[in-house]
Design a protein around this motif. Sequence first.
Motif, PDB file in Angstrom:
ATOM      1  N   PHE A 294       0.810  -1.216   0.000  1.00 53.78           N
ATOM      2  CA  PHE A 294       0.000   0.000   0.000  1.00 53.78           C
ATOM      3  C   PHE A 294       0.846   1.271   0.000  1.00 53.78           C
ATOM      4  CE2 PHE A 294      -2.185  -3.435   2.223  1.00 53.78           C
ATOM      5  CZ  PHE A 294      -3.392  -3.486   1.530  1.00 53.78           C
ATOM      6  N   ASN A 295       2.117   1.157  -0.429  1.00 49.60           N
ATOM      7  CA  ASN A 295       3.040   2.282  -0.302  1.00 49.60           C
ATOM      8  C   ASN A 295       3.047   2.770   1.146  1.00 49.60           C
ATOM      9  OD1 ASN A 295       4.934   4.182  -1.185  1.00 49.60           O
ATOM     10  ND2 ASN A 295       3.356   5.703  -1.657  1.00 49.60           N
ATOM     11  N   ASP A 296       3.148   1.803   2.054  1.00 52.03           N
ATOM     12  CA  ASP A 296       3.020   2.060   3.487  1.00 52.03           C
ATOM     13  C   ASP A 296       4.297   1.618   4.189  1.00 52.03           C
ATOM     14  OD1 ASP A 296       0.614   2.438   5.687  1.00 52.03           O
ATOM     15  OD2 ASP A 296       2.075   0.946   6.361  1.00 52.03           O
ATOM     16  N   GLU A 297       4.592   2.237   5.298  1.00 52.49           N
ATOM     17  CA  GLU A 297       5.853   1.918   5.970  1.00 52.49           C
ATOM     18  C   GLU A 297       5.868   0.508   6.568  1.00 52.49           C
ATOM     19  OE1 GLU A 297       6.338   3.976  10.013  1.00 52.49           O
ATOM     20  OE2 GLU A 297       4.926   5.305   8.977  1.00 52.49           O
ATOM     21  N   ASN A 298       4.704  -0.141   6.677  1.00 54.23           N
ATOM     22  CA  ASN A 298       4.675  -1.514   7.178  1.00 54.23           C
ATOM     23  C   ASN A 298       4.737  -2.568   6.074  1.00 54.23           C
ATOM     24  OD1 ASN A 298       4.671  -0.845   9.850  1.00 54.23           O
ATOM     25  ND2 ASN A 298       2.506  -1.297  10.228  1.00 54.23           N
ATOM     26  N   ASP A 299       4.784  -2.137   4.812  1.00 57.55           N
ATOM     27  CA  ASP A 299       4.813  -3.092   3.703  1.00 57.55           C
ATOM     28  C   ASP A 299       5.968  -4.082   3.819  1.00 57.55           C
ATOM     29  OD1 ASP A 299       2.608  -1.818   2.587  1.00 57.55           O
ATOM     30  OD2 ASP A 299       3.716  -0.891   0.938  1.00 57.55           O
ATOM     31  N   ALA A 300       7.155  -3.571   4.091  1.00 56.33           N
ATOM     32  CA  ALA A 300       8.344  -4.433   4.118  1.00 56.33           C
ATOM     33  C   ALA A 300       8.268  -5.429   5.268  1.00 56.33           C
ATOM     34  CB  ALA A 300       9.607  -3.582   4.223  1.00 56.33           C
ATOM     35  N   GLN A 301       7.811  -4.973   6.428  1.00 56.66           N
ATOM     36  CA  GLN A 301       7.683  -5.875   7.572  1.00 56.66           C
ATOM     37  C   GLN A 301       6.676  -6.988   7.276  1.00 56.66           C
ATOM     38  OE1 GLN A 301       6.194  -4.076  11.164  1.00 56.66           O
ATOM     39  NE2 GLN A 301       6.550  -5.893  12.402  1.00 56.66           N
ATOM     40  N   ALA A 302       5.557  -6.627   6.667  1.00 53.84           N
ATOM     41  CA  ALA A 302       4.548  -7.635   6.323  1.00 53.84           C
ATOM     42  C   ALA A 302       5.111  -8.655   5.345  1.00 53.84           C
ATOM     43  CB  ALA A 302       3.316  -6.956   5.737  1.00 53.84           C
ATOM     44  N   ALA A 303       5.864  -8.190   4.357  1.00 50.19           N
ATOM     45  CA  ALA A 303       6.462  -9.105   3.384  1.00 50.19           C
ATOM     46  C   ALA A 303       7.428 -10.074   4.063  1.00 50.19           C
ATOM     47  CB  ALA A 303       7.172  -8.313   2.289  1.00 50.19           C
ATOM     48  N   ARG A 304       8.187  -9.589   5.056  1.00 46.70           N
ATOM     49  CA  ARG A 304       9.103 -10.465   5.789  1.00 46.70           C
ATOM     50  C   ARG A 304       8.336 -11.534   6.577  1.00 46.70           C
ATOM     51  NH1 ARG A 304      11.898  -5.537   6.667  1.00 46.70           N
ATOM     52  NH2 ARG A 304      10.937  -5.288   8.721  1.00 46.70           N
ATOM     53  N   ILE A 305       7.240 -11.124   7.206  1.00 46.03           N
ATOM     54  CA  ILE A 305       6.433 -12.077   7.973  1.00 46.03           C
ATOM     55  C   ILE A 305       5.860 -13.150   7.053  1.00 46.03           C
ATOM     56  CG2 ILE A 305       4.320 -12.335   9.336  1.00 46.03           C
ATOM     57  CD1 ILE A 305       4.906  -9.521  10.488  1.00 46.03           C
ATOM     58  N   LEU A 306       5.373 -12.734   5.882  1.00 46.30           N
ATOM     59  CA  LEU A 306       4.824 -13.704   4.932  1.00 46.30           C
ATOM     60  C   LEU A 306       5.914 -14.641   4.425  1.00 46.30           C
ATOM     61  CD1 LEU A 306       2.326 -11.481   2.887  1.00 46.30           C
ATOM     62  CD2 LEU A 306       1.806 -13.093   4.727  1.00 46.30           C
ATOM     63  N   ALA A 307       7.101 -14.117   4.181  1.00 45.96           N
ATOM     64  CA  ALA A 307       8.208 -14.963   3.720  1.00 45.96           C
ATOM     65  C   ALA A 307       8.561 -16.017   4.770  1.00 45.96           C
ATOM     66  CB  ALA A 307       9.418 -14.103   3.389  1.00 45.96           C
ATOM     67  N   GLN A 308       8.506 -15.638   6.050  1.00 46.75           N
ATOM     68  CA  GLN A 308       8.786 -16.588   7.127  1.00 46.75           C
ATOM     69  C   GLN A 308       7.655 -17.605   7.268  1.00 46.75           C
ATOM     70  OE1 GLN A 308       9.321 -13.912  10.412  1.00 46.75           O
ATOM     71  NE2 GLN A 308      11.359 -13.251   9.752  1.00 46.75           N
ATOM     72  N   ALA A 309       6.427 -17.152   7.031  1.00 42.49           N
ATOM     73  CA  ALA A 309       5.265 -18.035   7.187  1.00 42.49           C
ATOM     74  C   ALA A 309       5.183 -19.073   6.069  1.00 42.49           C
ATOM     75  CB  ALA A 309       3.981 -17.209   7.226  1.00 42.49           C
ATOM     76  N   TYR A 310       5.717 -18.710   4.893  1.00 42.23           N
ATOM     77  CA  TYR A 310       5.661 -19.603   3.730  1.00 42.23           C
ATOM     78  C   TYR A 310       7.072 -19.830   3.207  1.00 42.23           C
ATOM     79  CZ  TYR A 310       0.761 -18.051   3.864  1.00 42.23           C
ATOM     80  OH  TYR A 310      -0.525 -17.748   4.250  1.00 42.23           O
ATOM     81  N   PRO A 311       7.889 -20.555   3.944  1.00 40.04           N
ATOM     82  CA  PRO A 311       9.296 -20.721   3.544  1.00 40.04           C
ATOM     83  C   PRO A 311       9.417 -21.405   2.183  1.00 40.04           C
ATOM     84  CG  PRO A 311       8.705 -22.232   5.320  1.00 40.04           C
ATOM     85  CD  PRO A 311       7.571 -21.279   5.186  1.00 40.04           C
ATOM     86  N   GLY A 312      10.383 -20.939   1.414  1.00 37.21           N
ATOM     87  CA  GLY A 312      10.632 -21.516   0.101  1.00 37.21           C
ATOM     88  C   GLY A 312       9.815 -20.907  -1.014  1.00 37.21           C
TER      89      GLY A 312
END
Length: 340
Positions: A294-312
């Motif tokens: 959303f062009n939001d300052e939490n975008d990067a953090q959310a992407a990191r959480i999703l990457a950890q939740a769905y490894p690979g």
Amino acid sequence: MSEFLMPAETDPHERIYMAFPSGGYTLGDTAEEAEAARSTWAAVAKAVARFTPVTMVVDPQAESDARRHLGEEVSYALRELDDAWMRDIGPTFVRDASGELAAIDWNFNGWGAQSWASWGKDSKIAAQVAQLEQTARVQSSITNEGGGIHVDGEGTMLATRSVQLDPGRNPEASAADIEAEFAKQLGAQKVIWLERGLTRDNEEFGTRGHVDIVACFAEPGVVLYHDQQDPAHPDHAISAEVRSLLEAATDAKGRKLRLVPVPAPKTLKDEEGWVDYSYINHLVTNGGVIACCFNDENDAQAARILAQAYPGREVVAVDATELYARGGGIHCITQQVPKR
């Protein structure tokens, strides 16, 4: 007794269905708004197509616009449409005891026969997609949408009372009636009930509370949930309620859930009021996770959480602001067909 089982969305996919915006509020009032809608739907389709073939259902009057935006990156199925929320108008694909696919038709009626919605054409899309996939269509006894459910693939599902017990959808049904139908059509042995969806989604132009912007299974026993951390936003109280309900819940196998909070974007309002921007409304498909940003300052953090939740899996973020301005996100405009 269960006749079918809905696979987890993290299982392999054969194809993703989408529907191209062709009219009404989805296109908006100006040429600029229409192009913003088309461009955003196309951006999601292109991101998905990196991992899974996409079939775009297109109203014949919108074919030239769809091809102008998407070219040969997707396949096309020309069918008449009212709207473009394939998660809700399309069927939910399940497997029978032999592993064959079937398509559940949820009797779409414009999110509870809402005054602003049109659904004469969209109510036929589930059957048409089943035909395209050459799968048996199973008519449900209830009215529901794909955005109103989320499963772990092992018999546990998430749903909201505000949608499933909505008088505009299922006026005579009890929670037990809904659970019985979910057991029959989805193999749900345990429904974890949340009371409602997010604030904006419960207002006039919302779905009355879809679960797929609130919480989802990353894997059996692990639930991601929308965490509005700012007390100024009314969703702060809803996030606390959701967390409390999930903390008290067990799944179909008797396990306590591991909860992963996904912070809401910092953005609180748009010109219409409180936003329901949510990173929960993502699509997991084969090697990718197509995520909202959303062009939001939490975008990067959310992407990191999703990457950890769905490894690979590779997380690909697509700006979903224009989707949410029209009432939904990336999960809302996509519908998966499990791998045959």
